[in-house]
Scaffold this active site. Structure first.
Site, mmCIF file in Angstrom:
data_model
loop_
_atom_site.group_PDB
_atom_site.id
_atom_site.type_symbol
_atom_site.label_atom_id
_atom_site.label_comp_id
_atom_site.label_asym_id
_atom_site.label_seq_id
_atom_site.Cartn_x
_atom_site.Cartn_y
_atom_site.Cartn_z
ATOM 1 N N THR A 369 -38.776 -29.897 -7.140
ATOM 2 C CA THR A 369 -37.895 -29.088 -7.989
ATOM 3 C C THR A 369 -36.637 -28.753 -7.194
ATOM 4 O O THR A 369 -36.583 -29.016 -5.997
ATOM 5 C CB THR A 369 -38.644 -27.822 -8.484
ATOM 6 O OG1 THR A 369 -39.771 -28.261 -9.205
ATOM 7 C CG2 THR A 369 -37.808 -26.901 -9.321
ATOM 8 N N SER A 441 -42.786 -21.816 -13.823
ATOM 9 C CA SER A 441 -42.482 -20.676 -12.951
ATOM 10 C C SER A 441 -40.998 -20.641 -12.584
ATOM 11 O O SER A 441 -40.564 -19.747 -11.853
ATOM 12 C CB SER A 441 -43.294 -20.765 -11.658
ATOM 13 O OG SER A 441 -44.667 -20.784 -11.940
ATOM 14 N N GLY A 460 -40.506 -24.421 -5.760
ATOM 15 C CA GLY A 460 -41.693 -23.933 -5.048
ATOM 16 C C GLY A 460 -42.877 -23.619 -5.939
ATOM 17 O O GLY A 460 -43.753 -22.846 -5.556
HETATM 18 O O1 DON Z 1 -42.030 -25.574 -13.790
HETATM 19 C C1 DON Z 1 -42.714 -25.291 -12.819
HETATM 20 O O2 DON Z 1 -43.128 -24.176 -12.590
HETATM 21 C C2 DON Z 1 -43.064 -26.386 -11.822
HETATM 22 N N1 DON Z 1 -43.083 -27.661 -12.482
HETATM 23 C C3 DON Z 1 -42.090 -26.334 -10.694
HETATM 24 C C4 DON Z 1 -42.453 -27.299 -9.612
HETATM 25 C C5 DON Z 1 -41.885 -26.952 -8.301
HETATM 26 O O3 DON Z 1 -41.177 -26.002 -8.131
HETATM 27 C C6 DON Z 1 -42.272 -27.835 -7.173
HETATM 28 N N2 DON Z 1 -41.603 -27.395 -5.965
HETATM 29 N N3 DON Z 1 -41.898 -27.386 -4.873
#
Ligand code: DON
Length: 561
Positions: A369, A441, A460
């Protein structure tokens, strides 16, 4: 002194016609500021700002460039949230470009015959991919809020894809770790001499450049329809996915009202469902306010924060999902009375075992992300958090498109007992349903208060919300932008019932005290997150931008005369 109605009117007109514009002029930052996860994305934002664009054009340029230079984190095959504030009238909105489940999705699609979730199915390969939202959101941002048009704002991304860019250290590490997970097409596109690219080597993506050019020429239909749409569907089906042309054609961006919560006189504007961010932040801060929380009381401060998080994350699991599918009691969850009720259950000296709280599922039957923050010289601002979920998403690329498919379907609760890649449990509100958005998140956030403005966010997974929380609490205690992004981090999310923390984030004495209170501590070997912040202090005319020292990002402030 008594004043006639006419006199009052004259004064009012003076106020509106004279004082206000002067005040408004004084209230402009007078500088552009961009902080993102990659220097080329930050430069892309500044390039379109210098060409006369506003923060919304910059958001399109930064987002699309990140899609090229940080394929681990986000991309055209993924989605995201863009929190906007327009300076001219103070309008604020949340552009929801989250992916949606394809129409053929169903509650048992990631379960075996006995109803047990099979994690791999929702994480690796085309079946894990939801219908992308980023291309539609880029068009929406450019058309509705930008000045320069989509085609201009996409130019830096097209150049980076067509001409190539140098692989950075973090990307090289991610390629090395994930190479075996990428499918044949993704490896064909990224390989240098038949192997994973190393730091400093050029990565050229002609297919992705062509896809971007189609979007520049035709808008969102350049992605969701025509040759790219057909290639995406073919890639999905060949990889075991269930996408159809109708799924792509029906994707819609939704604008939502951001959540607003208050803490210590700060106004916190953040991500509403289908993100858990704004509500979880608000519920946590509401409890801290009710407890008279102070930041400088060592283990006691951390204990109370952990207990507030435990309860807020329980509610995440119990109540939150796509608001277009489930009724979410947002007002009640963000109310002072509810925060007081939750806070009253906190023992100041003991950890509450998460298992002793009411279960999150009231009705069982029924690091990747990316984030960027932009402020333009007029005061328009954008906090954008974008994702393909796990590094390189599902690891699958639709042949000929250069587009990596996301694995955002893993953010649904695959079953009522399974946890997702971030250890999050979920329940009925977040079960898989056709055309539904998985609970996220991601928490792009604005904080407004006596010190001015802070724009922040981070990748994260489940830890995003606690990173934003720790960042804004640090700002409330006087930290500058660099202090905000550098804060040591710890985290609790209800289940698993552990406090995880970065090396050095909790000192040995505090660790002992927290363990004595009954907390289970889980020291992490590595740091986490990649927070990018911009701040503006109108009283002192100061604009700052900072990128997390844990990443390779870049932050710049450019004064504008
Ligand atoms: O939308 C979400 O909460 C997750 N798909 C976000 C993924 C994420 O932040 C991965 N990072 N390290």
């Amino acid at each position: 002194m008594r004043m006639s109605p006419r006199g009052a009117m004259v004064l009012l007109l003076i106020a509106i016609g004279f004082v206000m514009p002067v005040a408004a002029a004084e209230m402009k930052p007078g500088a552009h500021a961009v902080a993102s996860a990659h220097p080329l994305a930050t430069e892309a934002g500044l390039e379109v700002l210098a060409a006369g664009g506003n923060a919304f054009d910059a958001a399109v340029a930064v987002s699309s460039t990140l899609a090229v230079v940080e394929p681990t984190g986000s991309g055209l095959g993924g989605g995201g949230f863009w929190l906007l504030h327009r300076a001219s009238d103070g309008f604020e909105t949340f552009v929801d470009g989250r992916e949606t489940a394809p129409a053929a999705a169903h509650e048992r699609m990631y379960q075996d015959a006995s109803g047990t979730a099979i994690a791999k199915r929702s994480r690796d390969g085309a079946l894990a991919a939801a219908i992308p939202g980023e291309p539609a959101a880029l068009e929406h941002l450019a058309k509705r809020y930008g000045r320069l048009g989509l085609a201009r704002a996409l130019q830096p991304a097209i150049r980076a894809a067509r001409d190539g860019f140098a692989c950075d250290v973090k990307l090289a590490e991610a390629f090395a770790a994930q190479w075996g997970r990428l499918d044949a097409e993704a490896r064909r596109v990224f390989a240098v001499d038949g192997r994973a690219p190393r730091a400093g080597e050029a990565i050229v993506q002609p297919d992705l450049a062509r896809t971007l050019e189609r979007i520049a020429a035709d808008g969102a239909p350049g992605f969701y329809e025509g040759p790219t749409g057909a290639a995406l569907v073919a890639g999905s089906v060949a990889g075991g996915g269930v996408w159809t042309l109708d799924d792509l054609r029906h994707y819609r961006v939704v604008e939502r009202r951001p959540t607003v919560s208050w803490f210590h006189g700060l106004r916190i504007v953040s991500a509403p469902p289908p993100s858990a961010g704004g509500i979880t932040l608000g519920t946590t801060l509401g409890q801290l306010e009710a407890l008279g929380w102070k930041p400088d009381q060592g283990a006691r401060s951390k204990h109370l924060l952990i207990e507030a998080l435990r309860r807020a994350y329980r509610d995440r699991a119990a109540y939150l999902g796509d608001p277009d599918f489930v009724r979410i009691p947002t007002t009640a969850l963000l109310s002072t009375s509810y925060a007081r009720t939750l806070a009253a259950g906190i023992d100041p000296n003991r950890a509450t075992p998460s298992a002793s709280l009411p279960p999150a599922d009231p009705s069982p039957q029924g690091p990747q992300t990316t984030h960027f923050s932009v402020l333009d010289a007029e005061g328009n601002r954008v906090a954008g958090t974008l994702s393909v979920n796990l590094p390189f998403g599902a690891g699958a690329m639709a042949p000929g498109t250069g587009v990596l498919l996301n694995d955002e379907m893993d953010d649904f609760a695959a079953s009522t007992t399974a946890s997702n890649a971030y250890g999050l449990i979920g329940s009925v509100p977040n079960r898989v349903q056709p055309n539904k958005r998985p609970l996220s998140s991601m928490s792009p956030t604005f904080v407004e208060g006596p010190r001015g403005l802070l724009v922040l966010g981070t990748p994260g997974g489940s830890r995003i919300i606690t990173m934003v929380l720790i960042g804004l609490l640090a700002w409330d205690s006087g930290a500058d932008a660099l202090g905000v992004v550098s804060q040591p981090r710890f985290h609790h999310q209800y289940l698993p019932d552990v406090v995880m923390f970065e090396p050095g984030a909790i000192d040995p004495e505090e660790q002992k005290q927290l363990a004595d209170m009954g907390h289970v501590l889980k020291p992490l070997k590595d740091t986490y997150g990649n927070l990018h912040a911009v701040s503006w202090d109108p009283a002192h005319g100061k604009v700052e931008a900072a990128s997390d020292p844990r990443g390779v990002g870049a932050a710049r402030v450019v004064p504008v005369r």
